[in-house]
Design an enzyme around this catalytic site. Structure first.
Site, PDB file in Angstrom:
ATOM      1  N   GLU A  43      41.173  43.088  57.088  1.00  0.00           N
ATOM      2  CA  GLU A  43      41.459  44.416  57.664  1.00  0.00           C
ATOM      3  C   GLU A  43      42.002  44.356  59.094  1.00  0.00           C
ATOM      4  OE1 GLU A  43      37.928  46.802  57.280  1.00  0.00           O
ATOM      5  OE2 GLU A  43      37.827  46.538  55.110  1.00  0.00           O
TER       6      GLU A  43
ATOM      7  N   ASN B   7      42.943  39.622  53.394  1.00  0.00           N
ATOM      8  CA  ASN B   7      42.283  40.657  52.587  1.00  0.00           C
ATOM      9  C   ASN B   7      42.348  42.012  53.297  1.00  0.00           C
ATOM     10  OD1 ASN B   7      40.550  41.151  50.217  1.00  0.00           O
ATOM     11  ND2 ASN B   7      38.909  41.568  51.694  1.00  0.00           N
TER      12      ASN B   7
ATOM     13  N   HIS C   1      39.220  49.490  46.716  1.00  0.00           N
ATOM     14  CA  HIS C   1      38.254  50.579  46.685  1.00  0.00           C
ATOM     15  C   HIS C   1      39.065  51.842  46.339  1.00  0.00           C
ATOM     16  CE1 HIS C   1      35.098  48.029  48.163  1.00  0.00           C
ATOM     17  NE2 HIS C   1      35.880  47.631  49.154  1.00  0.00           N
TER      18      HIS C   1
ATOM     19  N   GLU D 106      37.459  43.543  45.722  1.00  0.00           N
ATOM     20  CA  GLU D 106      36.307  44.424  45.959  1.00  0.00           C
ATOM     21  C   GLU D 106      36.380  45.688  45.102  1.00  0.00           C
ATOM     22  OE1 GLU D 106      35.693  45.152  50.162  1.00  0.00           O
ATOM     23  OE2 GLU D 106      36.271  43.106  50.693  1.00  0.00           O
TER      24      GLU D 106
ATOM     25  N   ASP E  76      35.955  48.882  42.976  1.00  0.00           N
ATOM     26  CA  ASP E  76      34.998  49.853  42.449  1.00  0.00           C
ATOM     27  C   ASP E  76      35.762  51.129  42.135  1.00  0.00           C
ATOM     28  OD1 ASP E  76      35.237  50.695  45.187  1.00  0.00           O
ATOM     29  OD2 ASP E  76      33.281  49.859  45.685  1.00  0.00           O
TER      30      ASP E  76
END
Ligand code: XIL
Length: 330
Positions: free
Chosen positions: A119, A161, A198, A227, A229
């Protein structure tokens, strides 16, 4: 197939829950420590490294034939950057190099891959997040971290990432591609890009996701879903929020279709030799970090592949079947 897990020192550590271990061993072949390898936990003061908790988790994975994706050498999130580092007045780049080198050396041979930097992009600030790293070491801190990690562990795959780079936010994707192109042009040892994903149930479109994956494939780099979801309630949608106050059959089937189409997109776009893996950010719904997310206004959600209770047994949801169907070509 990867799974984010809690570790020693956290609530509901996988090492305290045999049922969680059983499910992870049966269903996944890589873990990502969701928190305990971040800066503040491994490096709480300048001359102290605390590897004990992460070592227990990595040893557990290694002894059960499960790989480890390390997460993450460098992340800005305030409470996970140690205070001493935030106020560091010495040679900041040298200090960061030492941080990366020490951790990468410690885990060399025991991890498959690393999120080297996490990030660092802000698409509203000439692509650079105004983090303490950027302020004190300048943009080269990313390239330098890759070089230090590669020198310490030449066998690990090294990833950049980030979130919101999977196609819906065009400006941020452009920043990602610029960063990657600059690293490659400078000969920096980057192996791939991690897309956190996400995502929302209805955003971004799989067409946009395909475009983002394709851009990385075109550069010959690996694509890793790091990651994922999929909550069923989208606080940013034009329809009233929450869309679901319980996990209805409609919600379950929408979620199943969404998980399946994301996996299908990954399989369609990313050739096998560039697939870095596909990781879900938590095992059962009650584990999800999204439940504490302020934008979710305290509404319940069910973003993951399994139901609880917290100490198991865990039961697969339709979303799990969606992934299996996509993986098996159904
Ligand atoms: C989250 C964890 O899941 C939470 O338990 C913690 O409180 C904050 O961090 N992007 C990342 C992850 O790269 O490290 C974040 O993990 C979720 C967003």
């Amino acid at each position: 197939m990867g799974m984010a897990v809690t570790g020693p020192g956290e609530n509901r550590s996988i090492l305290d829950i045999p049922e969680k271990q059983t499910t992870v061993i049966a269903e996944f072949n890589q873990i990502t420590p969701g928190n305990i390898m971040k800066m503040s936990y491994l490096h709480p003061s300048e001359n102290t490294y605390t590897f004990g908790n992460a070592d227990l988790l990595v040893d557990w994975a290694n002894s059960n034939g499960i790989g480890v994706h390390g997460h993450t050498f460098i992340w800005h999130s305030n409470y996970q950057v140690p205070g001493w580092m935030q106020g560091y007045s010495g040679d900041f780049q040298a200090m960061l190099n030492e941080h990366v080198t020490t951790i990468a050396s410690h885990y060399a041979g025991r991890v498959d891959s690393w999120d080297v930097a996490n990030e660092v992009i802000d698409e509203n600030n000439h692509c650079w997040r105004n983090s303490v790293f950027y302020q004190k070491a300048g943009a080269d801190f990313v390239a330098n971290a890759f070089r230090a990690a590669d020198a310490a562990d030449p066998d690990a795959d090294l990833y950049y990432n980030d979130y919101d780079t999977e196609g819906g936010n065009k400006a941020k994707l452009q920043c990602l591609l610029q960063l990657v192109d600059d690293l490659v042009a400078d000969g920096v040892p980057i192996d791939g890009v991690g897309f956190q994903m996400h995502v929302q149930i209805d955003w971004p479109s799989t067409t946009d996701i395909a475009t983002a994956f394709q851009a990385i494939v075109d550069r010959g780099l690996k694509v890793k879903v790091t990651e994922l979801d999929v909550p069923v309630n989208n606080p940013y949608a034009s329809t009233p929020f929450p869309q679901y106050t319980s996990f209805t059959a409609t919600a379950a089937s929408l979620q199943k279709a969404r998980y399946a189409s994301i996996m299908q997109t990954y399989l369609d776009v990313v050739p096998a030799n560039l697939r870095g893996g596909f990781t879900i950010w938590g095992l059962w719904d009650g584990d999800s970090w999204l439940l504490d997310f302020p934008e979710r206004q305290g509404a319940s959600d069910w973003p993951l592949l399994f139901t609880g209770p917290s100490f198991g047994p865990y039961a697969p949801k339709p979303a799990y079947d969606g992934l299996v169907e996509a993986l098996s070509g159904q």
